[in-house]
Structures are given as C-alpha cells and as structure tokens.
Design a protein around this motif. Structure first.
Motif, PDB file in Angstrom:
ATOM      1  N   ARG A 198       0.829  -1.209   0.000  1.00  0.00           N
ATOM      2  CA  ARG A 198       0.000   0.000   0.000  1.00  0.00           C
ATOM      3  C   ARG A 198       0.863   1.258   0.000  1.00  0.00           C
ATOM      4  O   ARG A 198       0.544   2.242  -0.669  1.00  0.00           O
ATOM      5  N   LEU A 199       1.972   1.202   0.744  1.00  0.00           N
ATOM      6  CA  LEU A 199       2.881   2.348   0.759  1.00  0.00           C
ATOM      7  C   LEU A 199       3.496   2.567  -0.616  1.00  0.00           C
ATOM      8  O   LEU A 199       3.623   3.702  -1.090  1.00  0.00           O
ATOM      9  N   ALA A 200       3.870   1.458  -1.278  1.00  0.00           N
ATOM     10  CA  ALA A 200       4.440   1.567  -2.623  1.00  0.00           C
ATOM     11  C   ALA A 200       3.413   2.071  -3.628  1.00  0.00           C
ATOM     12  O   ALA A 200       3.778   2.688  -4.635  1.00  0.00           O
ATOM     13  N   ALA A 201       2.121   1.795  -3.372  1.00  0.00           N
ATOM     14  CA  ALA A 201       1.063   2.247  -4.267  1.00  0.00           C
ATOM     15  C   ALA A 201       0.711   3.711  -4.073  1.00  0.00           C
ATOM     16  O   ALA A 201      -0.120   4.251  -4.805  1.00  0.00           O
ATOM     17  N   GLY A 202       1.343   4.372  -3.090  1.00  0.00           N
ATOM     18  CA  GLY A 202       1.112   5.801  -2.906  1.00  0.00           C
ATOM     19  C   GLY A 202       0.332   6.176  -1.661  1.00  0.00           C
ATOM     20  O   GLY A 202       0.125   7.366  -1.397  1.00  0.00           O
ATOM     21  N   GLU A 203      -0.112   5.191  -0.869  1.00  0.00           N
ATOM     22  CA  GLU A 203      -0.822   5.505   0.376  1.00  0.00           C
ATOM     23  C   GLU A 203       0.208   5.776   1.467  1.00  0.00           C
ATOM     24  O   GLU A 203       0.569   4.910   2.258  1.00  0.00           O
ATOM     25  N   LEU A 204       0.687   6.987   1.513  1.00  0.00           N
ATOM     26  CA  LEU A 204       1.796   7.325   2.414  1.00  0.00           C
ATOM     27  C   LEU A 204       1.373   7.389   3.875  1.00  0.00           C
ATOM     28  O   LEU A 204       2.239   7.469   4.755  1.00  0.00           O
ATOM     29  N   GLU A 205       0.082   7.379   4.164  1.00  0.00           N
ATOM     30  CA  GLU A 205      -0.364   7.496   5.556  1.00  0.00           C
ATOM     31  C   GLU A 205      -0.461   6.153   6.272  1.00  0.00           C
ATOM     32  O   GLU A 205      -0.671   6.114   7.489  1.00  0.00           O
ATOM     33  N   VAL A 206      -0.341   5.034   5.563  1.00  0.00           N
ATOM     34  CA  VAL A 206      -0.510   3.724   6.192  1.00  0.00           C
ATOM     35  C   VAL A 206       0.668   3.437   7.121  1.00  0.00           C
ATOM     36  O   VAL A 206       1.809   3.813   6.849  1.00  0.00           O
ATOM     37  N   ARG A 207       0.358   2.745   8.222  1.00  0.00           N
ATOM     38  CA  ARG A 207       1.383   2.361   9.196  1.00  0.00           C
ATOM     39  C   ARG A 207       1.041   0.973   9.734  1.00  0.00           C
ATOM     40  O   ARG A 207      -0.104   0.511   9.635  1.00  0.00           O
ATOM     41  N   ILE A 208       2.026   0.318  10.319  1.00  0.00           N
ATOM     42  CA  ILE A 208       1.830  -0.988  10.941  1.00  0.00           C
ATOM     43  C   ILE A 208       1.441  -0.775  12.398  1.00  0.00           C
ATOM     44  O   ILE A 208       2.166  -0.124  13.163  1.00  0.00           O
ATOM     45  N   ASP A 209       0.280  -1.321  12.778  1.00  0.00           N
ATOM     46  CA  ASP A 209      -0.199  -1.190  14.151  1.00  0.00           C
ATOM     47  C   ASP A 209       0.352  -2.358  14.965  1.00  0.00           C
ATOM     48  O   ASP A 209      -0.175  -3.480  14.915  1.00  0.00           O
ATOM     49  N   ARG A 210       1.414  -2.121  15.711  1.00  0.00           N
ATOM     50  CA  ARG A 210       2.061  -3.198  16.468  1.00  0.00           C
ATOM     51  C   ARG A 210       2.640  -2.629  17.748  1.00  0.00           C
ATOM     52  O   ARG A 210       3.294  -1.584  17.742  1.00  0.00           O
ATOM     53  N   THR A 211       2.391  -3.314  18.860  1.00  0.00           N
ATOM     54  CA  THR A 211       2.934  -2.905  20.156  1.00  0.00           C
ATOM     55  C   THR A 211       3.684  -4.076  20.770  1.00  0.00           C
ATOM     56  O   THR A 211       3.486  -5.231  20.391  1.00  0.00           O
ATOM     57  N   GLY A 212       4.511  -3.776  21.740  1.00  0.00           N
ATOM     58  CA  GLY A 212       5.275  -4.816  22.410  1.00  0.00           C
ATOM     59  C   GLY A 212       6.767  -4.560  22.311  1.00  0.00           C
ATOM     60  O   GLY A 212       7.224  -3.507  21.814  1.00  0.00           O
ATOM     61  N   ASP A 213       7.538  -5.529  22.799  1.00  0.00           N
ATOM     62  CA  ASP A 213       8.994  -5.389  22.821  1.00  0.00           C
ATOM     63  C   ASP A 213       9.699  -6.500  22.051  1.00  0.00           C
ATOM     64  O   ASP A 213      10.923  -6.615  22.139  1.00  0.00           O
ATOM     65  N   ASP A 214       8.949  -7.334  21.348  1.00  0.00           N
ATOM     66  CA  ASP A 214       9.599  -8.422  20.622  1.00  0.00           C
ATOM     67  C   ASP A 214      10.189  -7.911  19.305  1.00  0.00           C
ATOM     68  O   ASP A 214      10.093  -6.725  18.949  1.00  0.00           O
ATOM     69  N   GLU A 215      10.778  -8.852  18.546  1.00  0.00           N
ATOM     70  CA  GLU A 215      11.448  -8.479  17.305  1.00  0.00           C
ATOM     71  C   GLU A 215      10.457  -7.958  16.269  1.00  0.00           C
ATOM     72  O   GLU A 215      10.774  -7.028  15.509  1.00  0.00           O
ATOM     73  N   ILE A 216       9.256  -8.526  16.236  1.00  0.00           N
ATOM     74  CA  ILE A 216       8.259  -8.068  15.272  1.00  0.00           C
ATOM     75  C   ILE A 216       7.850  -6.633  15.575  1.00  0.00           C
ATOM     76  O   ILE A 216       7.700  -5.806  14.658  1.00  0.00           O
ATOM     77  N   ALA A 217       7.678  -6.316  16.844  1.00  0.00           N
ATOM     78  CA  ALA A 217       7.323  -4.948  17.212  1.00  0.00           C
ATOM     79  C   ALA A 217       8.463  -3.980  16.861  1.00  0.00           C
ATOM     80  O   ALA A 217       8.225  -2.850  16.404  1.00  0.00           O
ATOM     81  N   THR A 218       9.698  -4.411  17.072  1.00  0.00           N
ATOM     82  CA  THR A 218      10.840  -3.574  16.684  1.00  0.00           C
ATOM     83  C   THR A 218      10.851  -3.324  15.185  1.00  0.00           C
ATOM     84  O   THR A 218      11.103  -2.203  14.712  1.00  0.00           O
ATOM     85  N   LEU A 219      10.575  -4.396  14.402  1.00  0.00           N
ATOM     86  CA  LEU A 219      10.493  -4.239  12.955  1.00  0.00           C
ATOM     87  C   LEU A 219       9.378  -3.278  12.569  1.00  0.00           C
ATOM     88  O   LEU A 219       9.550  -2.441  11.661  1.00  0.00           O
TER      89      LEU A 219
END
Length: 498
Positions: free
Chosen positions: A194-215
């Motif tokens: 979606r970001l590559a398609a031009g939707e610059l406002e999209v973000r990943i909703d992720r909380t926590g302290d694991d590696e996925i949250a860091t990514l």
C-alpha cells in the motif's frame, strides 16, 4: 512404528513357534526310538504316546501327521490323522513339498485359520520324524497368532490416538506461530504494498517489545521519513513548475514588444547598412526561436503539472501525415532531402487530438531533415486490427544505441558541437513522447551508425485499447539486404491513394 512393532511381534512369535515345534518333534522321535515295536497294535500305541508327548511339550493343540509319500506301504503302520482346523486346505502343497524333500530342518508358512470372517492369523510348521519300521512321517503343527494380533491392534489404536494428539499439538503450535510471526509479516507486506502504491499514511499497528514490534517501529519510522521527503520533493516540484509557468507567462509581454520592434526593423532591413541589416535578420530569427522555446516550456509545464488534456476528434492518421509531408516539403528540399509517403493503411479515422499528433509528426520529420544528411526521408503509415502506426525513416548518420536511449531526454544532444539547422529547441522529442503517452500509445526509436534512424509512433485504435504488435516493423526491413541501403528510396515509393 506400527509396521516395525508388527514385524517384531511376528518375528518373536515365529522364533518361539520354531523352538516349540522342534521340541515336540524331538519328543516324538525319542518316543519311537525308545519303544520296542513288533506289531500294528504296538505301532498304533506308540503313535498315540507320541501324540500325547507332542501335546505335552508344545503349546499347540493342532497336530497333523502324514506318511511321507513314495515309501513301501505297510498295513501295520499308523494311519494319517488331522486335527480340526489343520487339514489339507490349510497346509499348502508348497509347504508339504518342502517337508517331503528335506528330512532335516523346519519349514513354516503364514496361514489363516478358520473361525473368523477373514480367518485368524497363524503359522504352520512342518518337519519330519522316523516312526521305526513304519517309515518316515510328516509332522505339522499349527499356532494361532490371535493374541499377537490383538496386541498389535491395541498398539495401533494407541499410536492412532497419539498421532491425533500430536497432530492437534502441531496444529496448535502452527497456529501460535502464525499468530505471532506470519500474520505480522503478512501485515507488514500488505502495508509495504500500500505504501508503494502511494498511500503514504498507512502504518503498521504493532505494540510490544519483541522483534516483530521492533520491525514495525522501524518500518513506521521509515514510512514517516519517506512521506516527509516525498512531500518536500512534491512541494519543490510544484514550486519549480509554478516558476517555469510564471516565467513563461511573464516573458510573453516583453517578448511580444521585442517581436513587434524586431518585425519593424526586419521589414526595413533593406534601407540599413549591411551590418545593421544582418543584425536585424539575426534578431528576427532568434526572436522566432525564442517564441518556440517559450511555447515548448509552457507545454512542458502543463505536462509536469498534470494539467494537459486531450481534445479528441475522428482523424485519419494517413491524411494527417499527407498534410504534414506537404507542409514540410519545402523545408526538406532546402536541405537537399525528399519527403516520401508510403501509406498502405491508416486511413480509417480514430479518436485522437490532431493538434498533438501533427506536432509529433512535425517533430519527427524535422529531426529527420536535420540529421538526414540530404538523403531521402520516408514517412510510413499502416494499421492493424488494434493499432495505427506512423514511422519516419531517414538514411543519415544514425546514432549509437546508448545515444538512442537518451534521445527523448530534454535538451539532450548526441553531438553538442553540432549546430541546429532548423531552429529546434531541444524539447521537441520530449514533448512528442509526452503527447504519445497522453494518447496511450508508444514512441520508440531504432538507429545505427551509418544506417540512419527510424522513429515509430504507435497509437491504439480505441482510447485505452491494447496496442498489440505494431503494424510497422522495427528494425526496418531495408537493413536485411545491404543492397537496399544504397538504392534510391524513390524507387520503392508507393501510391498514397488507398
């Protein structure tokens, strides 16, 4: 595991059966060896004792005894006898043949005993013993494997239940892994798309302290930075476009004044001194070139701002090419070139913006005149079911491949030291490419040093339609035969009448 356990159970039981039957055979043999037999009654009695001994020392109650065929018949010898369930239908001919031919050793065979739908599994062991003067006998003993079968079935049921439990455990672990790892990665991939398609406002909703949250945090920071940079570039581009547009408009007023003054001086140049007259001519020429450059800059600014629009109407590309060839014929003759039109197709009207297509043709023909080295120039028009194509072929110096890749860049020239002979601005081919893209078509070039160049414009028959294969081939067919390159193109001229 089930097969391995089943094999082990069978092999273990087989070893026990072989030992058991061997012990029974030795017991029967000792009974006959120790007996003093003299008549039939004694032989029958000894055979009965032998059967009792066999039943005593073995775990089998299925005992069958046959006389070995081929011996001299003795009426006093004990007769054959069979235990229920162990008869000639169970004991196969192959097993009897093996026992009859070998006096020593044991022979066994897996069988199915009667008593159940498919017969209970079992083993029959055959061997020989000597009954004194009565001759040799075959001893067959049957062993039921129902207990081992029940044990194996119990193990199989246990394994099946354990397998289901293990499968459920693996499924649960897989579900947890998917929830913890795969789904966040999939979410990150979808967000990236979606970001590559031009939707610059999209973000990943992720909380926590694991590696996925860091990514996720790193990705969001990258998206914020990218959005900021793109906005800055967009604002800068908008400022540049506005600047070019404003400057172009602002230059029109003084340019108009200069043009009027220059026209007055140009009309009176014959009354001036030679140097002054030449100056008036140069001023008139450069003011005209300045007007062309200003018009091209305004057109470029419209494309950069995304405000260029088509004004389409039904147009015959072949007729349009005829008009352009006739219009630029005098200019071509001034440079020693002859314009030829070859139009076997392209007369059907299609919806295009005639002003922009005419500008493309003028740019291509003008470029061919300037670089055609005074040789003939062929303008071709043809059509197919899906597209209409126009090509301009010159036989001038040509270009290297790396130069041809940049020929549509703004203000680019293959030879910077070469002077423009027809007043071009350096934006013509770039504008032609923009006009082509606006129509949903394609504009490509083929060029080789010493063989000239071919510029080919391909347009869809219907707006937004597929182009398919262009009706005009590229590279041109005349390079397939070296002799064609030296033939005067007028000899290949065709009638433009459809």
């Amino acid at each position: 595991m089930s097969v391995s356990i089943g094999n082990d159970l069978f092999q273990s039981r087989l070893n026990q059966v072989l030992v058991d039957s061997s012990r029974a055979q030795l017991a029967a043999q000792r009974t006959f060896d120790a007996a003093q037999t003299g008549d039939a009654i004694n032989l029958d009695s000894v055979m009965g004792s032998a059967r009792s001994d066999i039943a005593t020392v073995s775990s089998s109650r299925m005992i069958t005894v046959y006389r070995v065929p081929g011996q001299d018949f003795d009426p006093a010898a004990p007769q054959d006898f069979e235990s229920p369930g162990l008869d000639g239908q169970v004991i196969s001919d192959d097993l009897r043949e093996g026992v009859e031919e070998n006096a020593e050793g044991q022979w066994w065979q897996s069988v199915g005993f009667s008593g159940s739908e498919n017969g209970s599994p079992g083993i029959v062991v055959g061997q020989r013993f000597t009954a004194g003067s009565a001759g040799d006998y075959e001893l067959y003993m049957g062993y039921d494997l129902s207990d081992q079968e029940e044990t194996l079935q119990f193990v199989q049921r246990t394994l099946f239940v354990a397998g289901l439990a293990l499968l459920a455990l693996v499924g649960a672990v897989a579900w947890v892994v998917v929830r913890i790892v795969v789904l966040p990665i999939r979410e990150a991939a979808e967000t990236s798309e979606r970001l590559a398609a031009g939707e610059l406002e999209v973000r990943i909703d992720r909380t926590g302290d694991d590696e996925i949250a860091t990514l996720a945090r790193s990705f969001n920071e990258m998206a914020d930075t990218l959005q900021s940079r793109i906005r800055e570039l967009a604002e800068l581009s908008l400022v540049q476009q506005r600047f070019v547009s404003d400057v172009s408009h602002e230059l029109r007023t003084p340019l108009t004044t200069i043009r009027l003054a220059g026209d007055v001086l140009y009309d009176q140049r014959e009354d001036f001194a030679p140097a002054t007259a030449r100056t008036a001519e140069l001023l008139h020429t450069q003011v005209e070139r300045f007007e062309l450059l200003l018009a091209d800059l305004l057109e470029i600014s419209r494309y950069d701002a995304g405000s260029a629009e088509l004004e389409t109407e039904p147009t015959s590309i072949a007729r349009l090419a005829e008009d352009s060839v006739e219009e630029m014929g005098d200019l071509a003759r001034q440079h020693g070139s002859e314009l030829l039109l070859v139009a076997p197709g392209g007369y059907t009207e299609i919806d295009v913006d005639p002003r922009r297509i005419r500008r493309i043709v003028r740019n291509l023909v003008g470029n061919a005149i300037e670089h055609g080295e005074g040789r003939s120039i062929i303008v071709s028009v043809d059509s197919s079911e899906t597209a209409v194509a126009l090509a301009v072929r010159d036989f001038g110096l040509g270009m290297k491949e790396e130069y041809a890749e940049r020929v549509f860049d703004r203000f680019w020239r293959a030879d910077p030291s070469r002077r423009r002979t027809i007043g071009g601005t350096g934006l013509g081919l770039s504008i032609a490419m923009s006009d082509t893209k606006l129509h949903g078509g394609s504009l490509d070039v083929w060029s080789r040093p010493g063989l000239g160049s071919l510029f080919r414009l391909t347009l869809p028959r219907s707006p937004g339609g597929a182009l398919g294969i262009s009706p005009i081939p590229s590279p041109p067919t005349d390079i397939e035969s070296p002799s064609l390159a030296t033939v005067d193109p007028t000899e290949r001229r065709t009638d433009v009448t459809p």
